[in-house]
Design an enzyme around this catalytic site. Structure first.
Site, PDB file in Angstrom:
ATOM      1  N   THR A   8      53.727   2.461 -72.238  1.00 36.23           N
ATOM      2  CA  THR A   8      55.101   2.334 -71.742  1.00 36.23           C
ATOM      3  C   THR A   8      55.946   1.799 -72.901  1.00 36.23           C
ATOM      4  O   THR A   8      55.431   1.493 -73.969  1.00 36.23           O
ATOM      5  CB  THR A   8      55.186   1.305 -70.600  1.00 36.23           C
ATOM      6  OG1 THR A   8      55.007  -0.006 -71.167  1.00 36.23           O
ATOM      7  CG2 THR A   8      54.114   1.534 -69.554  1.00 36.23           C
ATOM      8  N   ASP A  27      64.773  -0.026 -83.549  1.00 32.67           N
ATOM      9  CA  ASP A  27      63.397   0.481 -83.571  1.00 32.67           C
ATOM     10  C   ASP A  27      62.792   0.405 -84.980  1.00 32.67           C
ATOM     11  O   ASP A  27      61.652  -0.013 -85.162  1.00 32.67           O
ATOM     12  CB  ASP A  27      63.421   1.927 -83.048  1.00 32.67           C
ATOM     13  CG  ASP A  27      62.028   2.463 -82.840  1.00 32.67           C
ATOM     14  OD1 ASP A  27      61.294   1.849 -82.051  1.00 32.67           O
ATOM     15  OD2 ASP A  27      61.683   3.466 -83.490  1.00 32.67           O
ATOM     16  N   LYS A  67      59.703  -1.894 -86.568  1.00 36.48           N
ATOM     17  CA  LYS A  67      58.558  -1.325 -87.288  1.00 36.48           C
ATOM     18  C   LYS A  67      58.335  -2.017 -88.628  1.00 36.48           C
ATOM     19  O   LYS A  67      57.200  -2.381 -88.969  1.00 36.48           O
ATOM     20  CB  LYS A  67      58.773   0.177 -87.517  1.00 36.48           C
ATOM     21  CG  LYS A  67      58.643   0.986 -86.236  1.00 36.48           C
ATOM     22  CD  LYS A  67      58.989   2.429 -86.499  1.00 36.48           C
ATOM     23  CE  LYS A  67      58.857   3.264 -85.243  1.00 36.48           C
ATOM     24  NZ  LYS A  67      59.446   4.581 -85.386  1.00 36.48           N
TER      25      LYS A  67
END
Ligand code: ADP
Ligand code: ASP
Ligand code: MG
Length: 818
Positions: free
Chosen positions: A558, A681, A685
């Protein structure tokens, strides 16, 4: 002479009894037979329940008696033709009347002596044996002469009701005389029941019909003793708890005895004793599959390669520990302890004493625990009052698990393997014992861990080292579906080549969840899930914990914040976590660190390769570099497959809005594309890479130069965000034109150097490693102590359902290889 014993399930009803008659028909061609039968399945329990209830003045016992009567009458009606029924029915009625009278007596007196209890408990065998002998007599096909003999006339015991001891001298003589004088081809006899010297009814203990058969075998010097039951022999472990267990073809008396003493219920432990010295072999056969080989128990020690023959367990064990300085060097201490227990008739199953002599630990049955505590504390009253010994502690609900095998003594390291296998699965060992015969190594563990322990040990010692991975998958959207497809297709390969057996035990989407402890059929998971129960993440965790399966893996597919907060609960239970959800690893450093620590502490892998670059082996490579002593000095990367796709497809002929939409349709963006476009995002990372490189950093420490106009950043839902992209089309077109003018390309770059990190859109000139990055590719450049001038480069598709799924899959396999 052969002795055939048929257990409760084998004679459960008319249909099964017909099977028994068929077996007897075949066997009676070869030899004279004594057929020993148990009560119809469940009847002994019912009789004991009825007698207890009657003595407690609970009238419910009458209903139980009716039920017992009904079971037998039904069997008679289905077995015997109408013209032969009446005599038998009235005989059975008479027996039932006698039973009712006894139970009424218990009810009226409000008491139940051990002697009465034994008389009542034996009714099941008395009824079943008589009915079966009549059925055989009237069976048109069984042409041999059949007779009935009551075991109580031949087997004589002392008066220890409940589990009487046989007087072999008298018994052997009576049996030998009877069979010498009576010549029926088949003699049917009740198991379990006997009588005392003074003529009272006794029983041989629960499961004792096996023993009856063994006593008869020894006294008649039979050629074979056959125990017919409901499984294909004695298995490598209890087949109800260990699905992979296999029947053992050959086993020695000693091994079989050891396994049965340690809980392999298929054979009542005392059964072997009478036949052992006479070398009468025992067969264990399946009434429901007579052609199956079964188990052959004899004195032939066959040296097979596996030194372990079986794994068994005894549950409902209490561990009593007695501790204190008063124990050290005091002779006669153990004697007093065991005397105290023996005076209370408490059977000691397990003993260990540390060589420091500071404590002694014994295992007994749970039912004896309270009585034992009182007795032991009383026996050491003086020492306890002088504080030289602590009052004894009792721990209930424990279980003994034993490895058994004659040849274990010739092999080193088996106990090490046993302990490390249990340790790896977080099964806490409370006590250990190894008999001097070295035929048995036993450990005491918590009862809640027993299924897990038996299965892991079985896997370790019997399954060619095939490791079972039990998956619990949360989230089955695009990526999740692909993941399921991949494990379905690779299942066979993994089993054959990597010795990993993947099973899907639990699966959930946001609406439904589904569990099956035996494994959800992979080909059908979707249909089954749609009929599953309502999804609930807390209930999901509870179910995973309750199943308590070895090698459990929680797979988070998810992008959900709440789910990412549950990882610690899994890791603490020694359940591995594999996730493509970045939230946890990019959350506060303390949380990230805590999860890594839990993983180490509980020996549960925590893997998140797909957090960066989808399926690309970036984190794994990084870990190996660090482990081998390299140091990461600089990272430069294009880490957003989605942003790359967007800027590679955005040109004068397209609108920025449409390209972002398309990226979503193709599954390259997060469900909320703003997370990608705002740079969050990518920041997550690079943060994860920095942390995995051994640096401590928070997300807010990363400089984020957003290329989005303020209006887009200010939106708080997906539709508004898309609207803002159209409204600000000019802004994006200008960016494109500027890149064109500079003969460069737009790339969203993440960077880390000298302890500082940033993310943002850059104009990349021709010749740069990033310039020709295609489609949705990612690229990472690692500059390290070893890769100084030319960086280590990892490049390839960094987004998409199939590659992400394969990255998750690779992590799952890594768990299997740990
Ligand atoms: P019966 O009524 O025929 O005497 P039991 O119920 O006493 O049968 O014994 C057979 C049962 O023993 C099997 O159904 C199985 O559940 C259980 N069992 C426990 N351990 C083992 C084992 N190692 N091998 C075979 N059966 C076992
Ligand atoms: N019927 C008895 C019991 O249930 C004996 C046996 O089946 O072996 O314990
Ligand atoms: Mg049995």
């Amino acid at each position: 002479m052969k002795i055939l014993k048929f257990g409760g399930t084998s004679v459960a009803d008319a249909q099964n009894i017909k099977r028994v008659i068929n077996i007897v028909k075949d066997k009676s061609q070869e030899s004279r037979l004594i057929v020993v039968v148990s009560a119809l399945s469940g009847v002994t329990d019912l009789l004991l329940k009825a007698s207890k209830e009657a003595s407690e003045k609970n009238e419910h016992y009458k209903e139980i008696t009716k039920l017992i009567e009904q079971k037998h009458l039904e069997a008679i009606k289905d077995l015997i033709s109408v013209n032969h029924q009446s005599a038998l029915l009235s005989h059975v009625k008479r027996i039932i009347n006698h039973l009712e009278t006894l139970l009424d007596g218990c009810f009226l007196l409000g008491e139940l002596s051990a002697r009465t209890s034994d008389t009542i408990a034996g009714f099941g065998e008395i009824l079943s044996s008589y009915i079966i002998s009549e059925a055989m007599k009237h069976d048109a096909e069984l042409v041999v002469e059949t007779t009935f003999k009551d075991s109580r006339e031949l087997i004589i015991t002392n008066s220890s009701f409940g589990k009487a001891a046989v007087n072999f001298e008298i018994t052997n003589q009576l049996i030998a005389d009877y069979f010498h004088n009576e010549g029926a081809r088949v003699t049917v006899m009740p198991g379990f029941v006997a009588s005392s010297m003074d003529g009272n009814n006794t029983t041989l203990g629960r499961g004792g019909s096996d023993y009856t058969a063994a006593i008869l075998a020894a006294a008649t010097n039979a050629s074979d003793l056959e125990i017919w039951t409901d499984v294909n022999g004695m298995y490598t472990a209890n087949p109800r708890l260990v699905k992979q267990a296999q029947p053992i073809r050959h086993i020695s008396y000693q091994e079989a005895m050891e396994l049965s003493h340690f809980g392999a219920k298929v054979l009542y432990p005392p059964t072997i004793q009478p036949v052992l010295h006479l070398n009468i072999p025992i067969w264990i056969k399946n009434t429901f599959e007579p052609e199956a080989f079964g188990t052959y128990i004899s004195n032939e020690n066959n040296l097979q390669s596996n030194p372990i023959k079986g794994i068994s367990h005894i549950d409902k064990i209490t561990v009593i520990t007695l501790e204190g300085s008063g124990i050290i060097g005091v002779s006669g201490f153990s004697k007093r302890l065991f005397e105290a227990l023996s005076n209370e008739n408490i059977n000691v199953i397990f003993i260990t004493q540390a060589s420091s002599e500071h404590s002694i630990c014994i295992g007994i049955l749970d039912v004896d625990a309270d009585k034992a505590k009182v007795a032991v504390d009383k026996a050491f009253e003086v020492e306890i009052s002088q504080l030289r010994i602590d009052p004894c502690t009792i721990e209930k609900n424990m279980c003994i698990v034993a490895l058994v095998g004659e040849n274990m003594k010739n092999h080193q390291g088996l106990s090490g393997k046993m302990f490390s296998t249990l340790g790896k699965n977080n099964v806490n060992i409370r006590a250990i014992a190894q008999g001097a015969s070295e035929r048995n190594i036993s450990v005491v563990i918590n009862e809640k861990d027993v299924q897990k322990a038996l299965n892991t040990l079985h896997e370790r010692f019997f399954e060619d080292n095939i490791k079972q991975l039990n998956l619990f998958v949360m989230g089955v959207g695009n990526v999740g579906e692909k993941f399921m497809e991949q494990i379905t297709n690779q299942k066979k390969y993994l089993r054959e080549n990597l010795k990993i057996n993947i099973r899907l035990i639990g699966v959930s989407n946001s609406r439904k969840m589904l569990f099956d402890g035996d494994g959800i059929p992979l080909k059908d998971w979707k249909n089954l899930l749609s009929d599953g129960e309502t999804a609930d993440k807390d209930a999901f965790i509870e179910r995973v914990k309750a199943l308590n399966l070895r090698n459990s893996v929680f797979v988070d597919i998810t992008a959900n914040d709440e789910i990412s907060k549950t990882y610690s609960q899994y890791l603490e239970k020694n359940i591995a976590v594999v996730t493509c959800n970045k939230i946890a690893c990019a959350s506060a450093f303390d949380n990230y660190k805590n999860l890594k620590n839990l993983s180490r502490k509980y020996n549960a892998p925590f893997l998140f390769e797909t957090n960066v670059g989808a399926g690309l082996p970036i984190i794994d490579t990084l870990k190996r570099m660090i482990a081998s002593g390299d140091k990461i000095n600089k990272i430069q990367a294009v880490l957003s497959g989605s942003l790359n796709f967007i800027f590679n497809n955005f040109n004068e002929n397209t609108s920025f809005h449409d390209v972002v939409k398309e990226a979503g349709v193709q599954g390259f963006t997060e469900p909320d594309p703003k997370i990608d476009l705002s740079g969050v995002d990518v920041a997550r990372k690079i943060l994860i890479l920095i942390r995995e490189s051994g640096y401590e950093m928070e997300i807010d420490d990363i400089e984020n130069k957003s290329f989005l106009p303020q209006a887009s950043l200010d939106t708080d839902n997906v539709p508004d965000f898309f609207t803002s992209l159209t409204a600000n089309a000019q802004h994006f077109n200008d960016l494109y034109k500027e890149a064109l003018a500079k003969e460069s390309r737009l790339k969203y770059v993440a960077q880390f150097e000298n302890g500082k990190a940033s993310v943002g859109l850059q104009f990349i000139p021709k010749g740069h490693d990033f310039y020709n990055l295609e489609g949705k590719d990612n690229i990472v450049l690692f500059y390290t102590d070893r890769y100084v001038d030319q960086p280590l480069i990892i490049k390839g598709a960094g987004a998409g359902a199939a590659v992400t799924a394969s990255g998750i899959f690779a992590d799952v396999i890594r768990v299997g290889n740990v």
